[in-house]
Scaffold this motif. Sequence first.
Motif, short mmCIF file in Angstrom:
data_model
loop_
_atom_site.label_atom_id
_atom_site.label_comp_id
_atom_site.label_asym_id
_atom_site.label_seq_id
_atom_site.Cartn_x
_atom_site.Cartn_y
_atom_site.Cartn_z
N PRO A 41 51.75 16.09 7.76
CA PRO A 41 51.31 17.03 7.47
C PRO A 41 52.62 18.46 7.76
O PRO A 41 52.96 18.99 9.09
N GLY A 42 52.22 19.38 7.11
CA GLY A 42 53.80 20.42 6.98
C GLY A 42 54.85 20.10 6.88
O GLY A 42 55.53 20.85 7.42
N LYS A 43 55.44 18.85 6.90
CA LYS A 43 57.04 18.48 7.09
C LYS A 43 57.09 18.14 5.17
O LYS A 43 56.30 18.26 4.82
N GLU A 44 57.98 17.78 5.16
CA GLU A 44 58.77 17.57 3.65
C GLU A 44 58.95 15.75 3.77
O GLU A 44 58.71 15.57 4.82
N ARG A 45 59.08 15.64 2.65
CA ARG A 45 58.66 13.85 2.98
C ARG A 45 60.14 13.48 2.92
O ARG A 45 60.93 14.57 2.67
N GLU A 46 59.90 12.73 3.95
CA GLU A 46 61.10 11.37 4.06
C GLU A 46 61.64 10.49 3.61
O GLU A 46 60.38 9.69 3.38
N GLY A 47 62.68 10.45 3.34
CA GLY A 47 63.62 9.39 2.73
C GLY A 47 63.46 8.12 3.89
O GLY A 47 63.73 8.16 4.87
N LEU A 48 62.48 7.16 3.98
CA LEU A 48 63.12 5.67 4.68
C LEU A 48 63.38 4.59 4.69
O LEU A 48 64.52 4.47 5.22
N ASP A 89 55.85 9.02 13.92
CA ASP A 89 55.86 8.00 12.86
C ASP A 89 54.38 8.43 11.97
O ASP A 89 54.41 8.24 10.94
N THR A 90 53.88 8.96 12.83
CA THR A 90 52.20 9.58 12.16
C THR A 90 52.33 10.21 10.58
O THR A 90 53.01 11.40 10.82
N ALA A 91 52.05 9.72 9.79
CA ALA A 91 52.24 10.72 8.45
C ALA A 91 51.29 9.64 7.43
O ALA A 91 50.89 8.17 7.22
N MET A 92 51.65 9.69 5.66
CA MET A 92 50.85 9.22 4.81
C MET A 92 52.55 8.41 4.24
O MET A 92 53.66 9.21 4.24
N TYR A 93 52.65 7.18 4.19
CA TYR A 93 53.54 6.83 3.22
C TYR A 93 53.34 6.17 2.10
O TYR A 93 52.00 5.84 1.79
N TYR A 94 54.39 6.47 1.28
CA TYR A 94 54.61 6.26 -0.15
C TYR A 94 55.10 5.27 -0.19
O TYR A 94 56.86 5.14 -0.02
N CYS A 95 55.07 4.61 -1.49
CA CYS A 95 56.61 3.67 -2.23
C CYS A 95 56.26 4.27 -3.38
O CYS A 95 55.79 5.11 -3.69
N ALA A 96 58.09 4.08 -4.23
CA ALA A 96 58.01 4.43 -5.92
C ALA A 96 58.74 4.30 -6.20
O ALA A 96 59.72 3.14 -5.63
N CYS A 103 70.41 2.08 -6.67
CA CYS A 103 68.94 3.48 -5.75
C CYS A 103 69.98 4.23 -4.36
O CYS A 103 70.95 4.87 -4.43
N TYR A 104 68.97 5.71 -4.92
CA TYR A 104 69.63 6.77 -4.40
C TYR A 104 68.81 7.15 -3.36
O TYR A 104 67.49 7.43 -3.07
N ARG A 105 69.32 8.06 -2.17
CA ARG A 105 68.48 8.23 -0.90
C ARG A 105 68.01 9.46 -1.18
O ARG A 105 66.77 9.76 -1.12
N SER A 106 67.75 10.28 -2.04
CA SER A 106 67.14 11.40 -3.19
C SER A 106 65.32 11.51 -3.10
O SER A 106 65.48 10.57 -4.31
N SER A 107 64.13 12.11 -2.83
CA SER A 107 62.95 11.59 -3.61
C SER A 107 63.47 12.06 -4.66
O SER A 107 62.13 11.36 -6.00
N THR A 108 63.71 12.65 -5.39
CA THR A 108 63.95 13.72 -6.80
C THR A 108 64.37 12.26 -8.13
O THR A 108 64.64 12.29 -9.34
N GLN A 109 65.35 10.94 -7.20
CA GLN A 109 65.34 9.72 -8.10
C GLN A 109 64.06 8.91 -8.42
O GLN A 109 64.24 7.80 -9.03
N TYR A 110 62.59 9.41 -8.05
CA TYR A 110 62.83 7.95 -7.87
C TYR A 110 60.98 8.85 -8.25
O TYR A 110 60.89 9.71 -8.56
N ASP A 111 60.42 7.42 -10.20
CA ASP A 111 58.51 8.37 -10.00
C ASP A 111 57.81 6.96 -10.03
O ASP A 111 58.29 6.72 -9.29
N SER A 112 56.91 7.08 -10.47
CA SER A 112 55.59 6.36 -10.29
C SER A 112 55.39 6.41 -8.88
O SER A 112 54.99 5.16 -8.26
N TRP A 113 55.21 7.33 -8.31
CA TRP A 113 54.78 7.28 -6.81
C TRP A 113 53.15 6.46 -7.21
O TRP A 113 52.35 6.47 -7.48
#
Length: 122
Positions: A41-48, A89-96, A103-113
Amino acid sequence: HVQLVESGGGTVEPGGALKITCAAPTDSYKAYCLGWFRQAPGKEREGLAIISPYGKTKNAETVEDRFTVSRDNRKNTLYLQMNGLKPEDTAMYYCARGLSSFCYRSSTQYDSWGQGTQVTVS
């Protein structure tokens, strides 16, 4: 788009472990890079962590020694094993799914979340 579904989230004590799963309904994702991301909450999406179709992986520095990404193409499933969990580490975790096999680090290179699975460390 392929609909991905995350599962396995929950509440765990600090220092604990959790394994979350991402399932694809078809095998169309096998040729693509896959990634795990999170957003608190309140933070940007982070690649793991990201993993190529051939199993080559790369972790973010923040989770380098604690998280492990893997995939089972026979089961159309992606995994994230998380050890040594911390309250941060508390957060909502997503796959994409990536846009290609590269493979790229940026979330902009991913779809189908996926819709996400909540992980709470407390």
